[in-house]
Design a protein around this motif. Structure first.
Motif, PDB file in Angstrom:
ATOM      1  N   VAL A  23       5.056  10.441   9.879  1.00  0.00           N
ATOM      2  CA  VAL A  23       4.011   9.646   9.212  1.00  0.00           C
ATOM      3  C   VAL A  23       4.386   9.427   7.739  1.00  0.00           C
ATOM      4  O   VAL A  23       4.163   8.353   7.176  1.00  0.00           O
ATOM      5  N   ALA A  24       4.972  10.434   7.107  1.00  0.00           N
ATOM      6  CA  ALA A  24       5.393  10.286   5.718  1.00  0.00           C
ATOM      7  C   ALA A  24       6.657   9.426   5.670  1.00  0.00           C
ATOM      8  O   ALA A  24       7.670   9.749   6.273  1.00  0.00           O
ATOM      9  N   SER A  25       6.568   8.328   4.944  1.00  0.00           N
ATOM     10  CA  SER A  25       7.691   7.390   4.915  1.00  0.00           C
ATOM     11  C   SER A  25       8.831   7.917   4.047  1.00  0.00           C
ATOM     12  O   SER A  25       8.606   8.372   2.927  1.00  0.00           O
TER      13      SER A  25
ATOM     14  N   LEU B  23       3.046  11.783  -3.997  1.00  0.00           N
ATOM     15  CA  LEU B  23       2.409  11.367  -2.738  1.00  0.00           C
ATOM     16  C   LEU B  23       3.005  12.132  -1.555  1.00  0.00           C
ATOM     17  O   LEU B  23       2.272  12.626  -0.691  1.00  0.00           O
ATOM     18  N   LYS B  24       4.342  12.241  -1.513  1.00  0.00           N
ATOM     19  CA  LYS B  24       4.983  12.981  -0.408  1.00  0.00           C
ATOM     20  C   LYS B  24       4.425  14.390  -0.347  1.00  0.00           C
ATOM     21  O   LYS B  24       4.085  14.889   0.718  1.00  0.00           O
TER      22      LYS B  24
ATOM     23  N   GLN C 260      13.487  -0.057   1.534  1.00  0.00           N
ATOM     24  CA  GLN C 260      12.678  -1.044   0.797  1.00  0.00           C
ATOM     25  C   GLN C 260      13.216  -1.221  -0.621  1.00  0.00           C
ATOM     26  O   GLN C 260      13.265  -2.345  -1.147  1.00  0.00           O
TER      27      GLN C 260
ATOM     28  N   SER D 235       6.011  -3.762   3.427  1.00  0.00           N
ATOM     29  CA  SER D 235       5.333  -2.916   4.402  1.00  0.00           C
ATOM     30  C   SER D 235       6.325  -2.422   5.452  1.00  0.00           C
ATOM     31  O   SER D 235       7.048  -3.221   6.041  1.00  0.00           O
ATOM     32  N   GLN D 236       6.349  -1.125   5.662  1.00  0.00           N
ATOM     33  CA  GLN D 236       7.203  -0.572   6.722  1.00  0.00           C
ATOM     34  C   GLN D 236       6.792  -1.149   8.066  1.00  0.00           C
ATOM     35  O   GLN D 236       7.595  -1.731   8.779  1.00  0.00           O
ATOM     36  N   SER D 237       5.516  -1.000   8.396  1.00  0.00           N
ATOM     37  CA  SER D 237       5.039  -1.388   9.732  1.00  0.00           C
ATOM     38  C   SER D 237       4.914  -2.901   9.879  1.00  0.00           C
ATOM     39  O   SER D 237       5.044  -3.438  10.978  1.00  0.00           O
TER      40      SER D 237
ATOM     41  N   VAL E 163      -1.846   1.567   9.404  1.00  0.00           N
ATOM     42  CA  VAL E 163      -3.261   1.487   9.033  1.00  0.00           C
ATOM     43  C   VAL E 163      -3.744   0.056   9.257  1.00  0.00           C
ATOM     44  O   VAL E 163      -3.572  -0.805   8.415  1.00  0.00           O
TER      45      VAL E 163
ATOM     46  N   CYS F 206       0.837  -1.209   0.000  1.00  0.00           N
ATOM     47  CA  CYS F 206       0.000   0.000   0.000  1.00  0.00           C
ATOM     48  C   CYS F 206       0.872   1.259   0.000  1.00  0.00           C
ATOM     49  O   CYS F 206       1.965   1.269   0.577  1.00  0.00           O
ATOM     50  N   GLY F 207       0.363   2.305  -0.582  1.00  0.00           N
ATOM     51  CA  GLY F 207       0.969   3.635  -0.458  1.00  0.00           C
ATOM     52  C   GLY F 207       2.403   3.680  -0.952  1.00  0.00           C
ATOM     53  O   GLY F 207       2.727   3.205  -2.048  1.00  0.00           O
ATOM     54  N   THR F 208       3.255   4.259  -0.125  1.00  0.00           N
ATOM     55  CA  THR F 208       4.664   4.370  -0.479  1.00  0.00           C
ATOM     56  C   THR F 208       5.288   2.998  -0.726  1.00  0.00           C
ATOM     57  O   THR F 208       6.105   2.830  -1.641  1.00  0.00           O
ATOM     58  N   SER F 209       4.895   2.014   0.057  1.00  0.00           N
ATOM     59  CA  SER F 209       5.440   0.663  -0.128  1.00  0.00           C
ATOM     60  C   SER F 209       5.027   0.096  -1.484  1.00  0.00           C
ATOM     61  O   SER F 209       5.763  -0.687  -2.096  1.00  0.00           O
TER      62      SER F 209
ATOM     63  N   GLU G  50       0.628  14.532   0.749  1.00  0.00           N
ATOM     64  CA  GLU G  50       0.289  14.150   2.125  1.00  0.00           C
ATOM     65  C   GLU G  50       0.812  15.126   3.168  1.00  0.00           C
ATOM     66  O   GLU G  50       0.178  15.286   4.198  1.00  0.00           O
TER      67      GLU G  50
ATOM     68  N   THR H 188      -0.012  -3.469   8.279  1.00  0.00           N
ATOM     69  CA  THR H 188      -1.077  -2.903   7.445  1.00  0.00           C
ATOM     70  C   THR H 188      -2.104  -3.985   7.118  1.00  0.00           C
ATOM     71  O   THR H 188      -1.766  -5.028   6.548  1.00  0.00           O
TER      72      THR H 188
HETATM   73  C1  F6R Z   1       3.178   7.503   2.836  1.00  0.00           C
HETATM   74  C2  F6R Z   1       2.996   6.411   3.756  1.00  0.00           C
HETATM   75  C3  F6R Z   1       1.898   5.426   3.500  1.00  0.00           C
HETATM   76  C4  F6R Z   1       2.387   4.014   3.800  1.00  0.00           C
HETATM   77  C5  F6R Z   1       1.227   3.015   3.685  1.00  0.00           C
HETATM   78  C6  F6R Z   1       1.700   1.592   3.876  1.00  0.00           C
HETATM   79  O1  F6R Z   1       4.251   8.298   3.198  1.00  0.00           O
HETATM   80  O2  F6R Z   1       3.711   6.284   4.714  1.00  0.00           O
HETATM   81  O3  F6R Z   1       1.444   5.518   2.182  1.00  0.00           O
HETATM   82  O4  F6R Z   1       3.409   3.694   2.929  1.00  0.00           O
HETATM   83  O5  F6R Z   1       0.239   3.316   4.624  1.00  0.00           O
HETATM   84  O6  F6R Z   1       2.248   1.418   5.136  1.00  0.00           O
HETATM   85  P1  F6R Z   1       3.182   0.202   5.469  1.00  0.00           P
HETATM   86  O7  F6R Z   1       4.409   0.354   4.630  1.00  0.00           O
HETATM   87  O8  F6R Z   1       3.455   0.274   6.926  1.00  0.00           O
HETATM   88  O9  F6R Z   1       2.423  -1.038   5.064  1.00  0.00           O
END
Ligand code: F6R
Length: 374
Positions: free
Chosen positions: A156-158, A243-244, A165, A105-107, A371, A58-61, A247, A110
């Protein structure tokens, strides 16, 4: 705790040299020119016989996933499909025991990405997680994990998790290519040497571009729209730049593959619209140079319609200054590693614009760091 920086985001942007080095170092050997992915419950034979790679994020990932498609297909010659994790389950996707799943995914928490992983596993695929948080749900479920050693990301902004990644998916691609015999030892060694040189280049870019991006932010912080363009593997970086910016600064921004402009978005261009074009190239790579030439003509199409072009290009590129209004320079690198450098000025530009607009860059409105609902 912000280490002297005004915001976590800026601190994290400046940590990227280190996080890339950490993500790389324990996994490669220059002696053997090999990439080692440890703790995989996936055999070499399974890597060798995989018929397809399914990536969901999702998103940045998800932007890292699209870049990953370019890396994996180019190096390992395996077809890759990339999905938004939030869409994956709902389209009766094709996965089976011969396909390999890759979740980014960073976290690692998700909800949509976890659901996509479960869907892949239910269809018999093994999965690899690229994740920044040790022991996260995604890593617990996966048959193998490549941790991005970016450290905690508070903004919050990755930023630093994203470039880590990109490096992790590059290592995955190169490992797959080595197991499948689609790269020579010399090519591998060259790429690994370039990977080792990357953190130094990242530091150079951050040092040389910060003031420049701050200056550009003064010029462009009050516009209402921004466009970001790129081709090939640089197209997902354009998406990430957009996106950066949206957001954290709340400016409307769109990322587009540069070649698609003539199919509609050209109508948006006027003298008020800044267009950021990722126009870097690897001068030693014929495919990269061809892609660059096409990008140059796309820039001319924008300037012919009075759009303002801010280009990201490599040092020594003399053609670009003739066609762009502003140029931000980064060092040259192999095509597949250039995205790591491309995206740095885009992060800094978004940051400085958001700061000038008085936005809360570390805690943008309506967004959460993790998220966990679908
Ligand atoms: C944008 C951002 C989000 C995450 C997205 C996925 O800067 O941080 O778009 O990339 O919510 O989150 P993860 O990587 O934790 O699955």
């Amino acid at each position: 705790e912000k280490g002297g920086y005004k915001h976590f985001m800026l601190k994290e942007i400046f940590e990227q040299g280190r996080s890339i080095r950490e993500t790389t170092l324990s996994r490669i050997s220059l002696d053997s020119a090999k990439v080692f992915l440890s703790e995989m419950q996936i055999t070499e034979e399974e890597f060798r016989s995989a018929t397809k790679i399914n990536i969901a994020a999702c998103g940045t990932s998800w932007h890292a996933a699209i870049a990953g498609k370019f890396m994996i297909e180019r190096l390992a010659r395996v077809p890759v499909e990339v999905d938004y994790a939030s869409e994956y389950r709902y389209r009766d996707p094709i996965a089976d025991p011969h396909a390999l799943g890759l979740l980014i995914s960073q976290s690692g928490e998700t909800a949509d990405t976890l659901a996509a992983q479960r869907e892949m596993m239910a269809k018999g695929s093994k999965t690899v997680a690229i994740c920044n948080v040790v022991g996260a749900a995604l890593a617990r479920e996966a048959q193998g994990t490549i941790y991005t050693h970016a450290g905690p990301e508070i903004g919050v902004a990755s930023t630093k998790a994203f470039t880590a990644q990109l490096v992790a998916v590059f290592l995955f691609a190169l490992h797959l290519a080595q197991v499948r015999g689609s790269v020579t030892e010399d090519e591998s060694r060259h790429l690994l040497e370039e990977l080792i040189a990357l953190p130094g280049k990242v530091r150079d870019v951050l040092r040389s571009c910060d003031a420049e991006c701050e200056r550009l932010a003064r010029v462009y912080s009050s516009v209402t729209d921004f466009l970001f363009l790129g081709r090939g593997i640089h197209y997902p970086m354009a998406l990430e730049g957009a996106l950066k910016l949206k957001e954290i600064s709340y400016i409307h921004a769109e990322g587009y593959p540069a070649g698609e402009m003539k199919h509609g978005p050209n109508a948006l261009i006027d003298e008020k619209l800044p267009v950021v074009v990722v126009a870097t190239k690897d001068p030693k790579d014929a495919g990269s140079c061809l892609r660059y030439e096409k990008t140059l003509s796309n820039i001319q199409e924008v300037t012919a319609r009075s759009g303002k072009v801010i280009a990201v290009a490599v040092h020594g590129d003399e053609d670009i200054a003739q066609v762009a209004d502003e140029v931000i320079y980064v060092p040259a690198a192999p095509e597949l590693l250039l995205p790591v450098l491309d995206v740095l000025p885009l992060q800094l530009l978004a940051y400085h614009i958001a700061v000038r607009r008085g936005c809360d860059v570390d805690q943008p409105r309506n967004l959460a760091k993790s998220v966990t609902v679908e």
